[in-house]
Motif scaffolding. Structure first.
Motif, PDB file in Angstrom:
ATOM      1  N   GLU A   1      -3.522   3.687   3.666  1.00  0.00           N
ATOM      2  CA  GLU A   1      -3.377   2.880   4.798  1.00  0.00           C
ATOM      3  C   GLU A   1      -4.570   2.998   5.919  1.00  0.00           C
ATOM      4  OE1 GLU A   1      -0.071   3.530   7.466  1.00  0.00           O
ATOM      5  OE2 GLU A   1      -0.469   1.794   8.535  1.00  0.00           O
ATOM      6  N   ARG A   2      -4.728   4.140   6.283  1.00  0.00           N
ATOM      7  CA  ARG A   2      -5.878   4.361   7.543  1.00  0.00           C
ATOM      8  C   ARG A   2      -7.284   3.728   6.913  1.00  0.00           C
ATOM      9  NH1 ARG A   2      -5.750   8.838  10.959  1.00  0.00           N
ATOM     10  NH2 ARG A   2      -7.196   9.983   9.523  1.00  0.00           N
TER      11      ARG A   2
ATOM     12  N   ARG B   1       0.986  -4.780   3.470  1.00  0.00           N
ATOM     13  CA  ARG B   1       2.391  -4.186   3.785  1.00  0.00           C
ATOM     14  C   ARG B   1       2.430  -2.524   3.251  1.00  0.00           C
ATOM     15  NH1 ARG B   1       6.800  -8.828   2.767  1.00  0.00           N
ATOM     16  NH2 ARG B   1       5.889 -10.342   3.976  1.00  0.00           N
ATOM     17  N   LEU B   2       3.108  -1.799   3.870  1.00  0.00           N
ATOM     18  CA  LEU B   2       3.275  -0.449   3.242  1.00  0.00           C
ATOM     19  C   LEU B   2       4.713  -0.564   2.561  1.00  0.00           C
ATOM     20  CD1 LEU B   2       2.696   1.830   6.389  1.00  0.00           C
ATOM     21  CD2 LEU B   2       1.281   1.542   4.216  1.00  0.00           C
TER      22      LEU B   2
ATOM     23  N   GLY C   1       1.230   4.897   1.405  1.00  0.00           N
ATOM     24  CA  GLY C   1       1.077   5.403   2.726  1.00  0.00           C
ATOM     25  C   GLY C   1      -0.602   6.097   2.782  1.00  0.00           C
TER      26      GLY C   1
ATOM     27  N   LEU D   1       0.864  -0.981   0.116  1.00  0.00           N
ATOM     28  CA  LEU D   1      -0.125   0.111  -0.057  1.00  0.00           C
ATOM     29  C   LEU D   1       0.862   1.026  -0.088  1.00  0.00           C
ATOM     30  CD1 LEU D   1      -2.598  -0.743   2.950  1.00  0.00           C
ATOM     31  CD2 LEU D   1      -2.935  -0.995   0.500  1.00  0.00           C
TER      32      LEU D   1
ATOM     33  N   THR E   1      -7.760   1.578   4.415  1.00  0.00           N
ATOM     34  CA  THR E   1      -7.656   0.112   4.132  1.00  0.00           C
ATOM     35  C   THR E   1      -7.855  -0.685   5.505  1.00  0.00           C
ATOM     36  OG1 THR E   1      -6.512   0.505   2.224  1.00  0.00           O
ATOM     37  CG2 THR E   1      -6.521  -1.637   2.967  1.00  0.00           C
ATOM     38  N   ARG E   2      -6.942  -0.339   6.380  1.00  0.00           N
ATOM     39  CA  ARG E   2      -7.244  -0.780   7.914  1.00  0.00           C
ATOM     40  C   ARG E   2      -8.599  -0.740   8.367  1.00  0.00           C
ATOM     41  NH1 ARG E   2      -2.389  -3.307   7.639  1.00  0.00           N
ATOM     42  NH2 ARG E   2      -0.569  -2.129   7.373  1.00  0.00           N
TER      43      ARG E   2
END
Ligand SMILES: [Zn+2]
Ligand SMILES: [Zn+2]
Length: 381
Positions: free
Chosen positions: A203-204, A220-221, A200, A198, A206-207
């Motif tokens: 990230e938020r 993973r980032l 950055g 991903l 998707t999480r």
């Protein structure tokens, strides 16, 4: 009583005087009902917001804790009375938490569908048809050229390319709310089990999807990974990142873009995309027409997109139809961002590209665009 006595269009969104609320208003209001979290529909600064828990959470993620004066969560199928009106939220199948809002008063039902699609999506509840007297519909892909086809077939194309070019990293441009998570879920559904990387910026959200039980596998980032280790991998990133210096950290990158607009060859070219993937979170032409007919509504109000084409089709079917001319929808929507200005969208999506459109989906000419990044300093992932 006429529909306009229940819900009246205003330049900043539809307004229900009986219930003293607006739906997806484009300017701050006292009470807003929000269909979904895309930023052209869900804006910060309203006094009170009524929406699904997911939409409220996504607004909080994007705008911070004080995005509204007060908030109230509502479940799918739940009804609440607001003044003289009764409102019910039903799944719209667009993104996580997306809802159609049915407003009823004096025996009339108006449904504001926000954005919707009536095809399966592993990341959100399926669209539910709501019979109504007046149906308010979007028109993002309201031209016969737009037939989205089978998203699994597009994912197969991506996986075929990954197998074909094991030295390359595949970068998939996808909007960060909805599209990115859907692409990941479709990859998992197709049996792809390797870690997915991903940018950055994804990230938020998707999480958050994962925390709501959407199965996305190992994520993973990109940040901190060595270039060589990214060979053979798939990374999701915002479409704009495809053309930035950021993309140069990947070995021999192959660029893909997941959007309904990829049906139009010129769009793929404009974005310098080697592997266009026709995957859309909006109903296509057939989806719009089928849904409109199935609601049984005899009056159709059309919001953002190709309003003229849809209004015309409704008229030929003997339905009353009107464009709502709300300013501000589509501007920041997931798929509309790629569309440039509204004028640009109108001009280039009419017929001109229709002939080449079908072949666009199959395009995988590996025209390399390495080094074509505009280079604005490179957003860190
Ligand atoms: Zn949307
Ligand atoms: Zn929209």
């Amino acid at each position: 009583m006429r529909a306009e006595d229940i819900i009246a269009p205003t330049p900043s969104g539809v307004c229900c005087k009986l219930g003293d609320f607006h739906i997806d208003p484009t300017r701050p209001v006292a009470r807003a009902l929000i269909t979904h979290g895309h930023s052209d529909h869900a804006r910060a600064g309203h006094g009170a917001v009524l929406a699904t828990q997911e939409t409220l959470d996504l607004m909080r993620l994007r705008y911070g804790d004080d995005f509204a004066g007060t908030t109230q969560a509502i479940r799918y199928g739940e009804s609440v009375a607001l003044g003289g009106a009764r409102v019910t939220f039903q799944p719209a199948g667009h993104v996580l938490g997306s809802a159609q809002i049915a407003v009823e008063a004096n025996g009339l039902r108006v449904v504001a569908s926000g954005d919707y699609k009536n095809v399966p999506d592993p990341t959100c509840a399926p669209f539910e048809l709501v019979a109504c007297d007046v149906f308010i519909t979007e028109a993002t892909f309201a031209l016969p050229v737009f037939r989205h086809g089978d998203p699994d077939g597009e994912i197969a194309k991506l996986l075929h390319s990954v197998a074909l070019f094991p030295e390359s990293a595949h970068l998939v441009g996808a909007y960060s709310l909805g599209k990115a998570q859907r692409v990941i879920a479709l990859l998992r559904k197709a049996g792809y089990s390797a870690p997915i990387y991903l940018h950055g910026a994804m990230e938020r959200i998707t999480r958050y999807y994962a925390s709501r039980g959407v199965a996305l596998g190992e994520l993973r980032l990109v940040r901190g990974e060595k270039k060589a280790e990214l060979a053979g991998t798939i990374t999701l990133c915002p479409p704009s990142a495809l053309r930035e210096i950021w993309a140069r950290r990947f070995p021999e990158p192959v660029t893909a873009f997941a959007s309904g607009w990829m049906r139009v060859r010129a769009r793929a070219r404009q974005h310098g995309v080697e592997l266009p993937l026709v995957i859309s979170d909006h109903a296509d032409w057939d989806g719009l027409l089928g849904t409109i007919a199935a609601t049984g509504a005899d009056e159709i109000w059309v919001t953002h997109g190709q309003e003229d084409a849809l209004v015309h089709w409704c008229n030929t079917r003997g339905l009353k139809a009107r464009p709502l001319d709300i300013v501000g929808y589509g501007e920041e929507d997931d798929e509309s961002v790629s569309a440039g200005t509204a004028a640009d969208r109108k001009s280039d999506s009419v017929a001109g590209d229709a002939a080449s459109a079908a072949s666009a989906a199959g395009t995988n000419g590996r025209e390399p665009l390495r080094g074509s990044g505009r280079g604005n300093g490179g957003e860190q992932p």
